[in-house]
Design an enzyme around this catalytic site. Sequence first.
Site, PDB file in Angstrom:
ATOM      1  N   HIS A 388       0.847  -1.195   0.000  1.00 36.69           N
ATOM      2  CA  HIS A 388       0.000   0.000   0.000  1.00 36.69           C
ATOM      3  C   HIS A 388       0.888   1.252   0.000  1.00 36.69           C
ATOM      4  CE1 HIS A 388      -3.813   2.052   0.354  1.00 36.69           C
ATOM      5  NE2 HIS A 388      -3.103   2.966   1.001  1.00 36.69           N
ATOM      6  N   ALA A 389       0.636   2.155  -0.944  1.00 33.60           N
ATOM      7  CA  ALA A 389       1.526   3.297  -1.156  1.00 33.60           C
ATOM      8  C   ALA A 389       1.572   4.220   0.054  1.00 33.60           C
ATOM      9  CB  ALA A 389       1.060   4.078  -2.379  1.00 33.60           C
ATOM     10  N   HIS A 419      -0.135  11.668  -6.007  1.00 30.59           N
ATOM     11  CA  HIS A 419      -0.686  11.813  -4.653  1.00 30.59           C
ATOM     12  C   HIS A 419       0.443  11.740  -3.607  1.00 30.59           C
ATOM     13  CE1 HIS A 419      -3.600  10.953  -1.315  1.00 30.59           C
ATOM     14  NE2 HIS A 419      -2.577  10.256  -0.855  1.00 30.59           N
ATOM     15  N   GLU A 420       1.274  10.726  -3.732  1.00 25.67           N
ATOM     16  CA  GLU A 420       2.337  10.535  -2.735  1.00 25.67           C
ATOM     17  C   GLU A 420       3.318  11.702  -2.727  1.00 25.67           C
ATOM     18  OE1 GLU A 420       2.010   8.468  -0.465  1.00 25.67           O
ATOM     19  OE2 GLU A 420       0.398   7.350  -1.399  1.00 25.67           O
ATOM     20  N   HIS A 423       2.345  14.457  -0.472  1.00 20.18           N
ATOM     21  CA  HIS A 423       2.792  14.315   0.916  1.00 20.18           C
ATOM     22  C   HIS A 423       4.250  14.752   1.042  1.00 20.18           C
ATOM     23  CE1 HIS A 423      -0.800  12.285   2.238  1.00 20.18           C
ATOM     24  NE2 HIS A 423      -0.622  11.230   1.480  1.00 20.18           N
ATOM     25  N   GLU A 447      -3.777  14.853   2.569  1.00 21.78           N
ATOM     26  CA  GLU A 447      -4.191  13.957   1.486  1.00 21.78           C
ATOM     27  C   GLU A 447      -4.500  14.702   0.194  1.00 21.78           C
ATOM     28  OE1 GLU A 447      -3.726  10.951   1.685  1.00 21.78           O
ATOM     29  OE2 GLU A 447      -3.396  10.845   3.844  1.00 21.78           O
ATOM     30  N   HIS A 548      -6.359   0.327   5.556  1.00 14.81           N
ATOM     31  CA  HIS A 548      -6.387   1.298   6.646  1.00 14.81           C
ATOM     32  C   HIS A 548      -6.975   0.745   7.945  1.00 14.81           C
ATOM     33  CE1 HIS A 548      -5.947   3.313   2.834  1.00 14.81           C
ATOM     34  NE2 HIS A 548      -5.456   4.364   3.457  1.00 14.81           N
ATOM     35  N   TYR A 558      -9.711  11.104   3.892  1.00 14.98           N
ATOM     36  CA  TYR A 558      -9.819  10.999   2.430  1.00 14.98           C
ATOM     37  C   TYR A 558     -11.138  11.573   1.938  1.00 14.98           C
ATOM     38  CZ  TYR A 558      -5.892   7.851   3.122  1.00 14.98           C
ATOM     39  OH  TYR A 558      -4.683   7.314   3.497  1.00 14.98           O
TER      40      TYR A 558
END
Length: 665
Positions: A388-389, A419-420, A423, A447, A548, A558
């Site tokens: 999971h990323a 997306h990552e 962060h 997020e 999660h 999210y």
Amino acid sequence: MKHRTVFLTLALVVAALSLGACKRAHSPTAASAPGVLREAPADETADQFVARVNDEFRGLYAELSAAQWISSTYINDDSELVAAKANERWLTALNGWIEQARRYEGKPMSPQAARSIMLLKLTTAMPPPRDPAKLAELARIATRLEGMYGAGTYCRDVDGRRQCRQLGELEDVLRTNRDYGAQLDAWQGWHSTAVPMRKDYVRFVALVNEGAKDMGFADAGEAWRAAYDMPPAQFAAETDRLWTQVKPLYEQLHCYARTRLDAKYGKGKGEVAGRMLPAHLMGNMWQQDWSNLWDVLQPYRGVGDLDVTGALQQQYRQDYDGELAKLAGTPSPAQVVEADRAAQLDVAKQMAARAEDFYISLGMPKLPASYWDKSQFIKPRDRDVVCHASAWPMDTAGHDVRTKTCLKPTEEDLATIYHELGHIYYYLAYAKQPPIFQQGAQDGFHEAIGDTIVLSMTPDYLHAIGLAGEPEQGQEALVNAQMKMALSKVAFLPFGLLIDRWRWGVFDGSITPDHYNQAWWELKAKYQGVAPVTPRGEDFFDPGAKYHVPANTPYTRYFLDYILQFQFYKALCDAAGYKGPLYACSFYGSKAAGAKYEAMLAKGASQPWQQTLKEFTGSTRMDAGPLLEYFAPLQEWLQQQNEGQTCGWTPGAAAAPNTTPPKAG
Ligand code: X8Z
Ligand code: ZN
């Protein structure tokens, strides 16, 4: 360590943050954190206390993140033990700080110190009990649960041979195989891997609830809801308000998808009793993103070539052919495998570099060289990892940042790496803040950073980077482009809400262990209009099949992300000087937008998020208005398509065929 940085990073990845407190105000067990935590001087002011906590935090953090990184990228008993121990030390230290902070209750102090102390108490996703033995048990269970998820494998006998598949391979089936039975097998297979987690999860809930009570919360769910600069009950009401805003749009999309699935599989199979969508047919293990169903749901076939996955696969094939061409003669089987690995890694890095390029175009820095050396881009062959990323700040200085992914050449994974990096750029931007403020303004902000960039991936942008055909004009092309976005952005909304609706109920005791699965499917029916095609009784533990839950990462973030990202996008389009319909805006290359974004990111959690939102968008409230504005053309089109249909669904129908609860929506 996805979202919150350092601090919360711990909370997530480490899956632990806690309070609780050691016994005495000033001895955060030196034995647990040798040489790092200092005695609290008797005359220490609140500001001095906060400065010391930030210092000690820096000292503890690198060890914790290193242990967590190893346990996520190299799952075995040893790495699990080391990570659980590091986690235990961290939680114990945190308990000590919180206990010490009690001395300052009701005392005058600077606003900065007051906010820091408040955050210390609130940012825990996993409040551990005060009892050291229970704290250690909690750390062990948390590490084990995440490891179980990462190592999850579904095996069965096929023609007398044992076939074993992990999540990635089972997801491939849902993405590409339209055979009803094959999809059902993949879906059921993955869900069977969660069954052994149930017992640990029940204990986990009891332990974090004890920790939350020690901190003064009613339960762990209330502790989660308290982290939004407003009373917990008000926060819950906010999520209801936002859901009410977007629900009509989701229902239209649901109605349209059902019609298409009926056409493909026949009415008996394309929907489940109650007019709900079958869980295994949505192209995604959790039905949270429907974009893999593009082949079924594309409104106008062949209008505007938006097959991004196809283009990425093509890049992979070229790369692979290039690798083989380097070899002389017929390649050996081992060389073929190596060529495949090299091409996979190369395409994954190209995807990350594409994402980095977008951020650089906004004026943000290049990623440090260590990012490229130390990140995990593709799934290793020789061991279990948590695929999971996630994005990790390994230190509190912003020097060592990494992503951990198992990227494949697909559109979904392309969006994931954008997306990552959101962060990562948050981590870099707030690295100058003291560690306690190295978090998102709230977790939905963290997020939303990368997802806001994804909204700028218009057909024009995709074409410019070679991942889509020549953009076409006209109503049909517009509807196709909007549908593409909606299948990930709108389909997600109810899912974003329901996971924590389930956990809030589990934590407050209204959902008991003997009803875990029943309650899960009731919520899936109520919010998503999705149902399983075979009974899912209490022998199963279907919530555990979603990362999660075993990783204990709160999920409402999210839902907020999917609302906020449209607010952010609109603000950045304005900053870029864009005039025109919102859906056509791309702020790629706008230094003005980038400067505005960075200023927001640099604040971290140093002030209430409402203030940060106001400075950034002009509003203090989360609002689905920009989302609805963006999708206005699609909503109108869907209404026309669905005319004459009875939209909506009957949540109770699948579970209890003889009753007719009121229609959803
Ligand atoms: O977990 C994630 C990210 C890491 S923070 C990959 N997401 C949620 C999910 O996969 O369920 C992004 C979208 C929702
Ligand atoms: Zn994320």
